[in-house]
Enzyme design. Structure first.
Site, PDB file in Angstrom:
ATOM      1  N   GLU A 130     -10.683 -16.831  -9.338  1.00 19.38           N
ATOM      2  CA  GLU A 130     -11.385 -17.112 -10.233  1.00 19.38           C
ATOM      3  C   GLU A 130     -11.886 -15.407 -10.374  1.00 19.38           C
ATOM      4  O   GLU A 130     -12.764 -15.053  -9.411  1.00 19.38           O
ATOM      5  CB  GLU A 130     -12.662 -18.158  -9.270  1.00 19.38           C
ATOM      6  CG  GLU A 130     -13.904 -17.924 -10.332  1.00 19.38           C
ATOM      7  CD  GLU A 130     -14.817 -19.339  -9.764  1.00 19.38           C
ATOM      8  OE1 GLU A 130     -16.142 -19.041  -9.567  1.00 19.38           O
ATOM      9  OE2 GLU A 130     -14.407 -20.770  -9.420  1.00 19.38           O
ATOM     10  N   HIS A 174     -10.072 -26.036  -2.059  1.00 16.98           N
ATOM     11  CA  HIS A 174     -11.905 -25.227  -2.386  1.00 16.98           C
ATOM     12  C   HIS A 174     -12.192 -24.202  -2.315  1.00 16.98           C
ATOM     13  O   HIS A 174     -11.948 -24.250  -1.015  1.00 16.98           O
ATOM     14  CB  HIS A 174     -12.061 -26.162  -3.512  1.00 16.98           C
ATOM     15  CG  HIS A 174     -14.283 -25.865  -3.406  1.00 16.98           C
ATOM     16  ND1 HIS A 174     -14.818 -25.920  -3.689  1.00 16.98           N
ATOM     17  CD2 HIS A 174     -13.718 -25.476  -5.200  1.00 16.98           C
ATOM     18  CE1 HIS A 174     -15.559 -25.277  -3.675  1.00 16.98           C
ATOM     19  NE2 HIS A 174     -15.214 -25.104  -5.107  1.00 16.98           N
ATOM     20  N   ASN A 175     -12.304 -22.734  -2.406  1.00 12.90           N
ATOM     21  CA  ASN A 175     -12.905 -22.097  -2.176  1.00 12.90           C
ATOM     22  C   ASN A 175     -12.316 -21.199  -0.480  1.00 12.90           C
ATOM     23  O   ASN A 175     -12.906 -21.794   0.096  1.00 12.90           O
ATOM     24  CB  ASN A 175     -14.248 -21.664  -1.500  1.00 12.90           C
ATOM     25  CG  ASN A 175     -15.204 -21.943  -3.236  1.00 12.90           C
ATOM     26  OD1 ASN A 175     -14.311 -21.612  -4.246  1.00 12.90           O
ATOM     27  ND2 ASN A 175     -15.901 -22.401  -3.312  1.00 12.90           N
ATOM     28  N   HIS A 228     -17.860 -16.088  -2.052  1.00 11.51           N
ATOM     29  CA  HIS A 228     -18.540 -16.535  -2.619  1.00 11.51           C
ATOM     30  C   HIS A 228     -20.002 -16.109  -3.096  1.00 11.51           C
ATOM     31  O   HIS A 228     -20.718 -16.057  -3.042  1.00 11.51           O
ATOM     32  CB  HIS A 228     -19.241 -18.588  -2.130  1.00 11.51           C
ATOM     33  CG  HIS A 228     -18.970 -19.049  -3.081  1.00 11.51           C
ATOM     34  ND1 HIS A 228     -20.287 -20.054  -2.450  1.00 11.51           N
ATOM     35  CD2 HIS A 228     -19.061 -19.543  -4.193  1.00 11.51           C
ATOM     36  CE1 HIS A 228     -20.337 -21.101  -3.679  1.00 11.51           C
ATOM     37  NE2 HIS A 228     -19.710 -20.846  -4.668  1.00 11.51           N
ATOM     38  N   GLU A 274      -7.462 -21.017  -3.398  1.00 10.24           N
ATOM     39  CA  GLU A 274      -8.191 -20.507  -4.906  1.00 10.24           C
ATOM     40  C   GLU A 274      -9.099 -18.974  -3.760  1.00 10.24           C
ATOM     41  O   GLU A 274      -8.968 -18.769  -2.762  1.00 10.24           O
ATOM     42  CB  GLU A 274      -9.807 -21.005  -4.466  1.00 10.24           C
ATOM     43  CG  GLU A 274     -10.042 -21.325  -5.769  1.00 10.24           C
ATOM     44  CD  GLU A 274     -11.388 -21.399  -6.234  1.00 10.24           C
ATOM     45  OE1 GLU A 274     -12.425 -21.771  -6.829  1.00 10.24           O
ATOM     46  OE2 GLU A 274     -11.854 -22.568  -5.093  1.00 10.24           O
ATOM     47  N   ASP A 305     -11.908 -16.413  -5.416  1.00 13.16           N
ATOM     48  CA  ASP A 305     -12.398 -15.910  -6.224  1.00 13.16           C
ATOM     49  C   ASP A 305     -12.882 -13.932  -5.667  1.00 13.16           C
ATOM     50  O   ASP A 305     -13.215 -13.654  -4.631  1.00 13.16           O
ATOM     51  CB  ASP A 305     -14.607 -16.576  -5.670  1.00 13.16           C
ATOM     52  CG  ASP A 305     -14.960 -18.025  -6.235  1.00 13.16           C
ATOM     53  OD1 ASP A 305     -13.836 -18.573  -6.607  1.00 13.16           O
ATOM     54  OD2 ASP A 305     -15.097 -18.277  -5.597  1.00 13.16           O
ATOM     55  N   LYS A 357      -6.746 -16.504 -16.718  1.00 19.22           N
ATOM     56  CA  LYS A 357      -6.730 -16.775 -18.855  1.00 19.22           C
ATOM     57  C   LYS A 357      -5.791 -15.714 -18.413  1.00 19.22           C
ATOM     58  O   LYS A 357      -5.422 -14.666 -17.759  1.00 19.22           O
ATOM     59  CB  LYS A 357      -7.861 -16.056 -18.419  1.00 19.22           C
ATOM     60  CG  LYS A 357      -9.817 -17.107 -18.306  1.00 19.22           C
ATOM     61  CD  LYS A 357     -10.964 -16.561 -18.311  1.00 19.22           C
ATOM     62  CE  LYS A 357     -11.775 -17.461 -17.415  1.00 19.22           C
ATOM     63  NZ  LYS A 357     -12.557 -16.260 -17.160  1.00 19.22           N
TER      64      LYS A 357
END
Length: 744
Positions: free
Chosen positions: A383, A304-305, A349, A334, A336, A434
């Site tokens: 993300e 995560h992150n 973040h 991941e 972001d 997406k």
């Protein structure tokens, strides 16, 4: 490399290190300080200090160093590239979470000597056999205790040594051992006499007792006697005769004993301390599982992150965080992404004070390190907070930097009924993001360039802790086209997924949402996860980068249970424990009852499943060996206890512990048996933790080892302990006797 039999200390590069060098330690563009570095006489410890630090200095062991990078191969050295030429720069990369050490030598020749010298020392440490390793430990202790460096140790130095080694021994006993070893009656011990002293000190009575039980004459184990021991105690029923021959050949130090096909006590002890005598079944360490099933049938090591080295609000974003995660076998990272200056997307973040790195640099790092630890696919979880323009820039970077490594088309052009397998996707990077249309629709399928923010309900704002409202956002067609088997969608409910969802649609759940669904709709969640991937991530309230217990999520078959890899502790121990098997490749095949689409399995009622067969696990905790000191205060010695925890379905969760032993970290003996009943062995993890008992405050952590129940070898076994960071701390170990039987 050194010719056979030559001493590493005679190597010219190692001699440069032993003579010492003044190197520049670089932490940032502004922090650059000179430090004097040298390799100590043990050829294992590197010592360094500043000229102004008085007596203050630092040390680290070669065993802590994973690799050396030449030139500008770290973010820090790249940022100072104009100031320091590449041929004078090098980076020491440490195992675990320890920060790199970026160094600049005064000349390129000096840099080369340190680079080659450290590489040779790492190679030597990695290729030592058990006996060489033990001899090295003895020599290390001698050098540590020989305070005046005269190559001898008097009785006062020996007493200091015993304290350093965590041994509480009264003066009479210590003097008795010293006198026995001091055969010349000179009042001091030279290195060979010290070896004799050390062996008397480390005489393992509990191992001697096991040896005596199977030795006819009390002196040696004949081939047949060793075979009986392997068959009766170690449960090595198949080919125990060949195994006995192999073990004598591999671990017996005496050539004459080898020729006569027997094993001495020393050989027996070396075998029990080896990988084959370890609790972890060596056959389960290599790749042993079927890798040709759909991706949804595997647990996948997930981060995560990934870009963060510290906490979620102020921490540093770093490419090193990706390198460390990928080298640990992580297969889902991941990113972001946010709009950055100069048209270049940045990674950090959002809405916090974490530092920023370029998306382009993250993808370059991914290309370089993705398949170092494992050939199996890496999933890049995106993300995306960028506007359409910079999304298109992201798509260009992904295509240009990753090239053929990025999977951009269906493997066979057909509408997929199930996900492809790790085997079929070897060496590929998959984008999870997406998508405007479905992969089988071709380029004309998208009616609009808007998609709903599928994670909005789950993604809590770091500042308020509240979920933001779901909204529509515009998506770049170029970025959308790169998504094939991991199309991010909003999760409605299990019924909708059963009737409408496609196998390539993946949803993300915050830990709280996932836990609620696992509790209320356990069997539905298990069935959903047989066909589709789910990704779980820590709640937004975990701003300190703490982790949740991944076991609850694995119990319902969730594949991508994302943790903060930068945070050491119980949760990462469980993750490391599960993925230690199967070649550490980052994929572990789920048990059959988590792969069957019609499964009735519920973690709360494991007895209802087909093939339910509970087992009894009995662990006799016999002794501990050379446990490290926790408190470095003069004269402090540990009071160790052993805690055994079971993680698995709720009915299997349990914890038992031994009493503590006063003042003995060197060779504590417990001889305590702990019993457990395991209802779902296929999902259980067993964690051994050693703590230093403290009457006044919380116990201190000493070491741990976590492994899947299915990877345990029964019999007399050693458990080689790991630090909080998951790094080996030899020779610290536990000696146990394990039996596994059906519950009747």
């Amino acid at each position: 490399m050194d010719p056979e039999g030559s001493r590493i200390e005679d190597d010219p590069d190692v001699q440069v290190m032993m003579a010492g060098s003044t190197l520049k330690k670089v932490k940032s563009r502004l922090w650059k300080k000179q430090r004097h570095f040298r390799l100590l006489e043990d050829a294992v410890t590197i010592w360094y200090k500043s000229r102004w630090a008085g007596k203050g200095h630092s040390t680290f062991s070669i065993s802590e160093v994973e690799t050396v990078r030449e030139g500008h191969q770290s973010e820090v050295l790249q940022s100072t590239a104009k100031e320091f030429p590449a041929e004078r720069c090098f980076t020491l990369v440490f195992h675990g979470r320890q920060c790199n050490l970026d160094l600049v030598a005064r000349t390129s020749e000096e840099a080369k000597a340190w680079i080659e010298g450290v590489r040779k020392l790492i190679h030597k440490a990695q290729t030592m056999d058990e006996k060489e390793r033990q001899d090295q430990w003895i020599r290390d202790w001698f050098h540590k205790a020989d305070k005046n460096k005269d190559g001898k140790m008097n009785f006062t130095e020996v007493q200091t040594l015993l304290k350093m080694m965590n041994v509480e021994m009264n003066e009479d006993n210590a003097l008795d051992l010293f006198t026995k070893a001091d055969r010349c009656e000179s009042g001091s011990l030279e290195i060979e006499q010290f070896v004799h002293f050390y062996k008397m000190l480390t005489q393992r009575d509990e191992v001697w007792k096991v040896f005596q039980d199977y030795s006819g004459d009390g002196e040696k184990l004949l081939l047949e006697e060793l075979e009986t021991f392997l068959s009766m105690e170690q449960q090595e029923r198949e080919q125990s005769y060949q195994l006995a021959e192999t073990l004598i050949d591999r671990y017996e130090p005496s050539e004459s004993a080898k020729k006569q096909h027997f094993m001495s006590f020393e050989g027996f002890q070396i075998y029990l301390c080896s990988q084959e005598g370890s609790i972890f079944n060596p056959k389960r360490q290599d790749l042993y599982q079927d890798m040709s099933q759909p991706l949804s049938h595997y647990f996948i090591s997930s981060s995560h992150n990934t870009y963060l080295l510290e906490n979620q609000l102020l921490g540093q974003s770093s490419l090193e965080a990706y390198i460390k995660a990928l080298k640990r076998g992580c297969r889902c990272v991941e990113v972001d992404c946010w709009d950055g200056p100069d048209g270049e997307p940045i990674v950090y973040h959002g809405h916090t004070f974490t530092s920023k790195i370029l998306f382009r640099d993250v993808i370059t790092t991914l290309k370089e390190y993705a398949f170092m630890a494992s050939d199996f696919p890496v999933i890049l979880s995106l993300e995306n907070h960028c506007g359409v323009e910079q999304q298109t820039v992201m798509a260009q970077h992904l295509s240009q930097i990753l090239g053929d490594t990025l999977l951009t088309t269906l493997l066979d052009g057909q509408v997929p009924q199930q996900l492809p397998s790790p085997q079929e996707l070897k060496g590929k990077i998959l984008l999870k993001a997406k998508k405007l249309n479905n992969p089988e629709d071709g380029l004309d399928g998208a009616q609009s360039d808007e998609v709903s923010d599928e994670e909005a309900e789950d993604a809590e704002s770091p500042s308020t802790g509240n979920p933001p409202a779901r909204k529509k956002s515009k998506l770049s067609r170029e970025l959308s086209d790169l998504v094939v088997y991991c199309k991010s969608v909003h999760f409605r409910d299990f019924e909708h997924a059963r009737s409408h969802a496609k196998c390539y649609e993946i949803s993300s759940f915050s830990e709280n949402k996932a836990q609620a669904r696992a509790k209320d709709e356990g069997t539905d969640f298990v069935r959903y996860n047989t066909r589709q991937l789910s990704r779980i991530y820590p709640g937004g309230f975990r701003t300190n980068s703490s982790n949740y217990n991944p076991q609850e999520m694995w119990n319902v078959g969730c594949q991508m249970v994302a943790l903060n890899f930068q945070t050491a502790g119980l949760e990462m121990d469980l993750n490391d424990g599960l993925f230690r098997q199967n070649g550490c490749c980052g994929y572990v095949l789920k048990p059959d009852f988590l792969r069957d689409g019609n499964t009735q399995f519920s973690p709360d009622k494991p007895e209802d499943r087909q093939g339910y067969k509970p087992l009894r696990l009995s662990i006799q905790v016999i002794s501990g060996q050379q446990l490290p000191k926790v408190n470095q205060k003069e004269g402090s010695i540990v009071d160790p206890l052993v805690r055994v925890q079971i993680f698995g379905v709720p009915g299997d969760e349990g914890m038992k512990e031994t009493p503590y032993i006063n003042n003995n970290g060197f060779n504590p003996v417990w001889n305590v048996t702990l019993n457990f009943v395991i209802h779902t062995p296929e999902l259980a993890l067993v964690r051994f933790e050693v703590e230093d008992h403290d009457r006044a405050s919380r116990n201190d952590f000493i070491g741990q080892f976590t492994l899947p129940f299915t990877c345990i070898q029964p019999g007399y076994r050693h458990i080689h302990l790991l630090s909080k960071d998951g790094i080996a701390i030899p020779p610290a170990s536990l000696f146990v006797n394990i039996s596994i039987s059906e519950l009747t």
